[in-house]
Design a protein around this motif. Structure first.
Motif, short mmCIF file in Angstrom:
data_model
loop_
_atom_site.label_atom_id
_atom_site.label_comp_id
_atom_site.label_asym_id
_atom_site.label_seq_id
_atom_site.Cartn_x
_atom_site.Cartn_y
_atom_site.Cartn_z
N HIS A 200 -101.56 75.44 -64.74
CA HIS A 200 -100.56 75.99 -64.67
C HIS A 200 -100.10 75.90 -63.11
O HIS A 200 -98.88 75.75 -62.68
N THR A 201 -101.05 76.46 -62.18
CA THR A 201 -100.55 76.61 -60.71
C THR A 201 -100.40 75.12 -60.23
O THR A 201 -99.77 74.77 -59.14
N LEU A 202 -101.34 74.10 -60.97
CA LEU A 202 -100.94 72.70 -60.23
C LEU A 202 -99.46 72.19 -60.68
O LEU A 202 -99.08 71.72 -59.67
N ARG A 203 -99.18 72.68 -61.67
CA ARG A 203 -97.77 72.12 -62.14
C ARG A 203 -96.48 72.89 -61.31
O ARG A 203 -95.65 72.37 -60.75
N LEU A 204 -96.68 74.14 -60.76
CA LEU A 204 -96.11 75.00 -59.87
C LEU A 204 -96.21 74.08 -58.52
O LEU A 204 -95.14 74.24 -57.92
N ALA A 205 -97.52 73.69 -58.16
CA ALA A 205 -97.52 72.91 -56.73
C ALA A 205 -96.84 71.80 -56.52
O ALA A 205 -96.13 71.47 -55.87
N LEU A 206 -96.83 70.95 -57.74
CA LEU A 206 -96.11 69.77 -58.01
C LEU A 206 -94.47 69.79 -57.85
O LEU A 206 -93.86 69.29 -57.36
N ALA A 207 -94.08 71.14 -58.65
CA ALA A 207 -92.57 71.26 -58.40
C ALA A 207 -92.52 71.65 -56.98
O ALA A 207 -91.22 71.30 -56.59
N ALA A 208 -93.17 72.29 -56.36
CA ALA A 208 -92.90 72.72 -54.83
C ALA A 208 -92.87 71.58 -54.15
O ALA A 208 -92.11 71.48 -53.00
N GLY A 210 -91.78 68.54 -54.96
CA GLY A 210 -90.58 67.96 -55.33
C GLY A 210 -91.10 66.84 -56.17
O GLY A 210 -90.46 65.76 -56.41
N VAL A 211 -92.19 66.79 -56.91
CA VAL A 211 -92.77 65.60 -57.86
C VAL A 211 -93.22 66.48 -59.02
O VAL A 211 -94.36 66.19 -59.51
N ALA A 212 -92.52 67.07 -59.56
CA ALA A 212 -92.74 67.97 -60.93
C ALA A 212 -93.09 67.22 -62.27
O ALA A 212 -94.21 67.36 -62.87
N GLN A 213 -92.83 65.87 -62.11
CA GLN A 213 -93.14 65.01 -63.26
C GLN A 213 -94.20 63.94 -62.94
O GLN A 213 -94.70 63.05 -63.57
N ALA A 214 -95.25 64.48 -61.87
CA ALA A 214 -96.15 63.45 -61.58
C ALA A 214 -97.15 63.13 -62.60
O ALA A 214 -97.52 64.41 -63.34
#
Length: 281
Positions: A200-208, A210-214
């Motif tokens: 979950h925090t990995l997805r939060l970090a990716l969104a922060a 700017g690459v939420a869909q990585a």
């Protein structure tokens, strides 16, 4: 259970000492001084790898020992260690990422091996390879059978990724320095044993970042080979939290009040030292 815990604590204390003795007497290679050890200070390209600088970490003042003082007989020695922590480190250290060819990686242990060198600044601390659990796994990688081959990947889970502090504060903010690779479609590589909170925090970090869909690829245990690996380095030279780390974590959690209200000492229930139960204002 208490007997098993005592046995594990004994091994955790003595095994690194034994490994250090073997390294000191050149029975085992020392990953800190080996000629193939690569540091961010080099800031240059060589055959097989390149280092890309993204910023500099400036060493902060030590935490006053009176602010973190565990109770008990060990309190004084612990406070002295805190007071001198980082005094032997350079005042400024670059951070960024290594772009390395021909890398073997163990997802479970979070260690890598490459004929192009040992990129030690990608670990949470040099001390990680002072633990035989990780160093012996690293030394064995060249002869381990491969569980998979991959053209490229971003190795974002070094040794100690299981620790909540290192995962949230030390590791996830590194994603901000590899956004170009993420936008180019290079997948993030993580072990399949990450907890739900870590995912979950990995997805939060990716969104922060700017690459939420990585793309995120979770690998099982064993040894995996990467023709090319992007390995971000740690952002700070000590347990200090740098400005880059603080800013990234605030971007991860925009709904949290960013104004500091105090310091809270958080410890494991089985920690050998018990802190004074105070919230420091």
């Amino acid at each position: 259970r208490s007997g098993m815990m005592h046995y594990r604590n004994y091994l955790a204390l003595k095994a690194p000492m034994l490994l250090g003795w073997l390294q000191k007497h050149r029975v085992a290679p020392n990953p800190l001084t080996h000629p193939r050890t690569r540091r961010t200070e080099e800031n240059s390209a060589r055959p097989g790898y390149s280092f890309y600088k993204k910023g500099d970490y400036h060493l902060g003042a030590p935490i006053p020992p009176t602010m973190v003082r565990p109770s008990g007989a060990s309190g004084s020695s612990y406070s002295a260690m805190i007071a001198g922590h980082g005094s032997d480190l350079p005042s400024t250290r670059p951070f960024g990422y290594f772009d390395v060819h021909d890398v073997r990686y163990s997802p479970n242990f979070g260690v890598h091996s490459s004929p192009n060198g040992n990129f030690i600044d990608t670990y949470c601390s040099d001390a990680a390879l002072g633990n035989p659990k990780y160093e012996l796994a690293r030394l064995a990688l060249p002869v381990m059978p491969l569980g998979g081959r991959w053209p490229e990947g971003i190795l974002i889970a070094p040794a100690w990724y299981h620790n909540f502090y290192h995962w949230l504060v030390d590791i996830l903010p590194r994603l901000a320095n590899v956004t170009d690779s993420l936008k180019a479609g290079v997948p993030i590589i993580v072990p399949d044993r990450l907890s739900r909170v870590q995912l979950h925090t990995l997805r939060l970090a990716l969104a922060a970042a700017g690459v939420a869909q990585a793309e995120v690829i979770a690998l099982n245990g064993g040894t995996h080979h990467f023709a090319r690996a992007i390995i971000p380095t740690r952002l700070s030279a000590t347990l200090d939290m740098s400005h880059a780390q603080r800013n990234f974590m605030r971007a991860m959690m925009p709904g949290v009040d960013s104004q500091p209200s105090g310091r809270i000492y958080v410890s494991r229930r089985d920690a050998a030292m018990v802190p004074v139960p105070l919230i420091i204002r």
